[in-house]
Design a protein around this motif. Sequence first.
Motif, PDB file in Angstrom:
ATOM      1  N   SER A 151      35.134   9.002   6.076  1.00 20.77           N
ATOM      2  CA  SER A 151      34.208   8.988   7.205  1.00 20.77           C
ATOM      3  C   SER A 151      33.669   7.574   7.422  1.00 20.77           C
ATOM      4  CB  SER A 151      33.048   9.962   6.963  1.00 20.77           C
ATOM      5  OG  SER A 151      32.245   9.528   5.884  1.00 20.77           O
ATOM      6  N   LYS A 152      33.328   7.276   8.663  1.00 18.19           N
ATOM      7  CA  LYS A 152      32.822   5.931   8.977  1.00 18.19           C
ATOM      8  C   LYS A 152      31.524   5.618   8.249  1.00 18.19           C
ATOM      9  CE  LYS A 152      34.943   5.389  13.473  1.00 18.19           C
ATOM     10  NZ  LYS A 152      34.737   5.146  14.908  1.00 18.19           N
ATOM     11  N   ASN A 153      30.663   6.610   8.117  1.00 22.62           N
ATOM     12  CA  ASN A 153      29.352   6.353   7.511  1.00 22.62           C
ATOM     13  C   ASN A 153      29.262   6.753   6.042  1.00 22.62           C
ATOM     14  OD1 ASN A 153      29.364   9.093   7.779  1.00 22.62           O
ATOM     15  ND2 ASN A 153      27.486   9.231   8.974  1.00 22.62           N
ATOM     16  N   ARG A 154      30.385   6.960   5.407  1.00 16.40           N
ATOM     17  CA  ARG A 154      30.447   7.274   3.974  1.00 16.40           C
ATOM     18  C   ARG A 154      29.587   8.484   3.609  1.00 16.40           C
ATOM     19  NH1 ARG A 154      30.629   1.867   4.584  1.00 16.40           N
ATOM     20  NH2 ARG A 154      32.161   0.693   3.396  1.00 16.40           N
ATOM     21  N   SER A 155      29.631   9.538   4.437  1.00 19.94           N
ATOM     22  CA  SER A 155      28.724  10.670   4.253  1.00 19.94           C
ATOM     23  C   SER A 155      29.387  11.936   3.712  1.00 19.94           C
ATOM     24  CB  SER A 155      28.055  11.009   5.585  1.00 19.94           C
ATOM     25  OG  SER A 155      29.039  11.371   6.546  1.00 19.94           O
ATOM     26  N   ARG A 156      30.688  11.931   3.536  1.00 22.79           N
ATOM     27  CA  ARG A 156      31.361  13.146   3.070  1.00 22.79           C
ATOM     28  C   ARG A 156      30.988  13.421   1.629  1.00 22.79           C
ATOM     29  NH1 ARG A 156      37.673  14.519   2.564  1.00 22.79           N
ATOM     30  NH2 ARG A 156      37.375  16.692   2.000  1.00 22.79           N
ATOM     31  N   ARG A 157      30.546  14.653   1.365  1.00 20.05           N
ATOM     32  CA  ARG A 157      30.090  15.014   0.030  1.00 20.05           C
ATOM     33  C   ARG A 157      30.870  16.179  -0.577  1.00 20.05           C
ATOM     34  NH1 ARG A 157      24.741  16.952   0.881  1.00 20.05           N
ATOM     35  NH2 ARG A 157      24.720  17.258  -1.349  1.00 20.05           N
ATOM     36  N   PHE A 158      31.524  16.970   0.273  1.00 23.65           N
ATOM     37  CA  PHE A 158      32.152  18.197  -0.202  1.00 23.65           C
ATOM     38  C   PHE A 158      33.653  18.177   0.032  1.00 23.65           C
ATOM     39  CE2 PHE A 158      27.773  19.312   0.892  1.00 23.65           C
ATOM     40  CZ  PHE A 158      27.355  19.885  -0.300  1.00 23.65           C
ATOM     41  N   CYS A 159      34.379  18.938  -0.793  1.00 22.94           N
ATOM     42  CA  CYS A 159      35.830  19.052  -0.681  1.00 22.94           C
ATOM     43  C   CYS A 159      36.203  19.924   0.518  1.00 22.94           C
ATOM     44  CB  CYS A 159      36.413  19.624  -1.970  1.00 22.94           C
ATOM     45  SG  CYS A 159      36.010  21.369  -2.238  1.00 22.94           S
ATOM     46  N   ASP A 160      37.478  20.208   0.653  1.00 21.86           N
ATOM     47  CA  ASP A 160      37.980  20.988   1.785  1.00 21.86           C
ATOM     48  C   ASP A 160      38.041  22.488   1.516  1.00 21.86           C
ATOM     49  OD1 ASP A 160      38.398  18.727   3.358  1.00 21.86           O
ATOM     50  OD2 ASP A 160      40.425  18.424   2.573  1.00 21.86           O
ATOM     51  N   LYS A 161      37.535  22.943   0.408  1.00 17.36           N
ATOM     52  CA  LYS A 161      37.669  24.362   0.058  1.00 17.36           C
ATOM     53  C   LYS A 161      36.459  25.192   0.470  1.00 17.36           C
ATOM     54  CE  LYS A 161      40.991  23.706  -3.604  1.00 17.36           C
ATOM     55  NZ  LYS A 161      41.246  23.756  -5.031  1.00 17.36           N
ATOM     56  N   GLY A 162      35.644  24.705   1.382  1.00 15.80           N
ATOM     57  CA  GLY A 162      34.518  25.473   1.884  1.00 15.80           C
ATOM     58  C   GLY A 162      33.213  25.256   1.152  1.00 15.80           C
ATOM     59  N   CYS A 163      33.175  24.322   0.240  1.00  8.41           N
ATOM     60  CA  CYS A 163      31.951  24.091  -0.539  1.00  8.41           C
ATOM     61  C   CYS A 163      30.792  23.633   0.351  1.00  8.41           C
ATOM     62  CB  CYS A 163      32.208  23.060  -1.635  1.00  8.41           C
ATOM     63  SG  CYS A 163      33.323  23.663  -2.930  1.00  8.41           S
ATOM     64  N   GLY A 164      31.063  22.786   1.321  1.00  6.95           N
ATOM     65  CA  GLY A 164      30.010  22.312   2.216  1.00  6.95           C
ATOM     66  C   GLY A 164      29.414  23.456   3.008  1.00  6.95           C
ATOM     67  N   ASN A 165      30.252  24.339   3.494  1.00  7.80           N
ATOM     68  CA  ASN A 165      29.773  25.495   4.249  1.00  7.80           C
ATOM     69  C   ASN A 165      28.926  26.398   3.361  1.00  7.80           C
ATOM     70  OD1 ASN A 165      29.617  27.085   6.635  1.00  7.80           O
ATOM     71  ND2 ASN A 165      31.115  28.478   5.729  1.00  7.80           N
ATOM     72  N   ARG A 166      29.390  26.659   2.137  1.00  8.55           N
ATOM     73  CA  ARG A 166      28.622  27.497   1.211  1.00  8.55           C
ATOM     74  C   ARG A 166      27.272  26.871   0.899  1.00  8.55           C
ATOM     75  NH1 ARG A 166      33.394  27.799  -1.520  1.00  8.55           N
ATOM     76  NH2 ARG A 166      32.602  26.611  -3.272  1.00  8.55           N
ATOM     77  N   ALA A 167      27.238  25.551   0.706  1.00 14.28           N
ATOM     78  CA  ALA A 167      25.967  24.865   0.419  1.00 14.28           C
ATOM     79  C   ALA A 167      25.024  24.954   1.616  1.00 14.28           C
ATOM     80  CB  ALA A 167      26.230  23.411   0.050  1.00 14.28           C
ATOM     81  N   ASN A 168      25.563  24.797   2.814  1.00 17.19           N
ATOM     82  CA  ASN A 168      24.716  24.881   4.010  1.00 17.19           C
ATOM     83  C   ASN A 168      24.168  26.291   4.203  1.00 17.19           C
ATOM     84  OD1 ASN A 168      25.070  22.186   4.624  1.00 17.19           O
ATOM     85  ND2 ASN A 168      26.823  22.557   5.951  1.00 17.19           N
ATOM     86  N   VAL A 169      24.975  27.301   3.984  1.00 12.99           N
ATOM     87  CA  VAL A 169      24.523  28.686   4.106  1.00 12.99           C
ATOM     88  C   VAL A 169      23.452  28.975   3.060  1.00 12.99           C
ATOM     89  CG1 VAL A 169      25.227  31.104   3.830  1.00 12.99           C
ATOM     90  CG2 VAL A 169      26.618  29.540   5.200  1.00 12.99           C
ATOM     91  N   ALA A 170      23.666  28.537   1.827  1.00 12.04           N
ATOM     92  CA  ALA A 170      22.673  28.758   0.767  1.00 12.04           C
ATOM     93  C   ALA A 170      21.358  28.066   1.105  1.00 12.04           C
ATOM     94  CB  ALA A 170      23.214  28.260  -0.573  1.00 12.04           C
ATOM     95  N   ALA A 171      21.416  26.849   1.623  1.00 12.26           N
ATOM     96  CA  ALA A 171      20.193  26.127   2.001  1.00 12.26           C
ATOM     97  C   ALA A 171      19.478  26.840   3.145  1.00 12.26           C
ATOM     98  CB  ALA A 171      20.528  24.697   2.390  1.00 12.26           C
ATOM     99  N   TYR A 172      20.235  27.324   4.109  1.00 13.26           N
ATOM    100  CA  TYR A 172      19.651  28.055   5.240  1.00 13.26           C
ATOM    101  C   TYR A 172      18.948  29.322   4.742  1.00 13.26           C
ATOM    102  CZ  TYR A 172      19.354  31.047   9.340  1.00 13.26           C
ATOM    103  OH  TYR A 172      18.896  31.872  10.317  1.00 13.26           O
ATOM    104  N   ARG A 173      19.625  30.064   3.889  1.00 13.30           N
ATOM    105  CA  ARG A 173      19.029  31.305   3.361  1.00 13.30           C
ATOM    106  C   ARG A 173      17.773  31.009   2.530  1.00 13.30           C
ATOM    107  NH1 ARG A 173      24.687  34.359   1.942  1.00 13.30           N
ATOM    108  NH2 ARG A 173      25.114  34.984   4.109  1.00 13.30           N
ATOM    109  N   ALA A 174      17.802  29.933   1.785  1.00 14.05           N
ATOM    110  CA  ALA A 174      16.621  29.563   0.992  1.00 14.05           C
ATOM    111  C   ALA A 174      15.458  29.211   1.920  1.00 14.05           C
ATOM    112  CB  ALA A 174      16.952  28.379   0.086  1.00 14.05           C
ATOM    113  N   ARG A 175      15.739  28.530   3.000  1.00 15.93           N
ATOM    114  CA  ARG A 175      14.683  28.196   3.971  1.00 15.93           C
ATOM    115  C   ARG A 175      14.129  29.460   4.604  1.00 15.93           C
ATOM    116  NH1 ARG A 175      18.346  24.179   5.370  1.00 15.93           N
ATOM    117  NH2 ARG A 175      18.952  25.276   7.267  1.00 15.93           N
ATOM    118  N   GLN A 176      14.992  30.407   4.919  1.00 20.39           N
ATOM    119  CA  GLN A 176      14.557  31.657   5.547  1.00 20.39           C
ATOM    120  C   GLN A 176      13.671  32.482   4.601  1.00 20.39           C
ATOM    121  OE1 GLN A 176      15.070  32.304   8.859  1.00 20.39           O
ATOM    122  NE2 GLN A 176      15.846  30.231   8.717  1.00 20.39           N
ATOM    123  N   ARG A 177      14.010  32.458   3.309  1.00 18.94           N
ATOM    124  CA  ARG A 177      13.211  33.198   2.332  1.00 18.94           C
ATOM    125  C   ARG A 177      11.870  32.526   2.088  1.00 18.94           C
ATOM    126  NH1 ARG A 177      18.219  33.620  -0.480  1.00 18.94           N
ATOM    127  NH2 ARG A 177      17.636  31.820  -1.709  1.00 18.94           N
ATOM    128  N   GLY A 178      11.866  31.190   2.151  1.00 20.84           N
ATOM    129  CA  GLY A 178      10.667  30.410   1.793  1.00 20.84           C
ATOM    130  C   GLY A 178       9.684  30.390   2.881  1.00 20.84           C
TER     131      GLY A 178
END
Length: 178
Positions: A151-178
């Motif tokens: 990436s141009k801004n050196r921001s990629r943190r997750f692999c291609d196996k869906g880890c980024g999506n799982r992390a985003n969903v988990a963060a969203y659910r944690a925000r909804q619970r909190g």
Amino acid sequence: MLFAHDTEVALAAAAALVNTANTDPDELADVAALDAFVAAWGWTGSRRHDRAELEEVRRLRPRLLQLWKEDDDGAVAIVNALLRDARALPQLVKHDQWDYHLHATSPDAPLADRMAVEAAMAIVDVIRSGELARLRTCAADDCDDVLVDLSKNRSRRFCDKGCGNRANVAAYRARQRG
């Protein structure tokens, strides 16, 4: 594009090869799986299609993984060893749909040597560009896959196996619970 197209493909192929060891069962469990991997990544040249070739490729994976763990000097030592072990001799070639690009082994060299040299040549460009930090491990707590951040801004943190999506969903659910 940060690097030449063949460099980016070689980096992605090296990461994919390393990541085949991070599954249970191993993604390169047999010759048929190696054949599928080779076809998926468009490797050219001679093949033996035997268990010995498979084992050579499997033994290459931990050597390549070390490239994701080293600083510049350590990566240089690994790259030089990979090139020296395969007696690499860089040449410009043109074949199939590819315009001129570098090959550093003959098409009859063992598959594992061709893979090692291809990865090493790509890492040469990464090191020379001062971009070794673009070789990363997935940021997901439960994933050890490696990735190449192009990436141009050196921001990629997750692999291609869906880890980024799982992390985003988990963060969203944690925000909804909190």
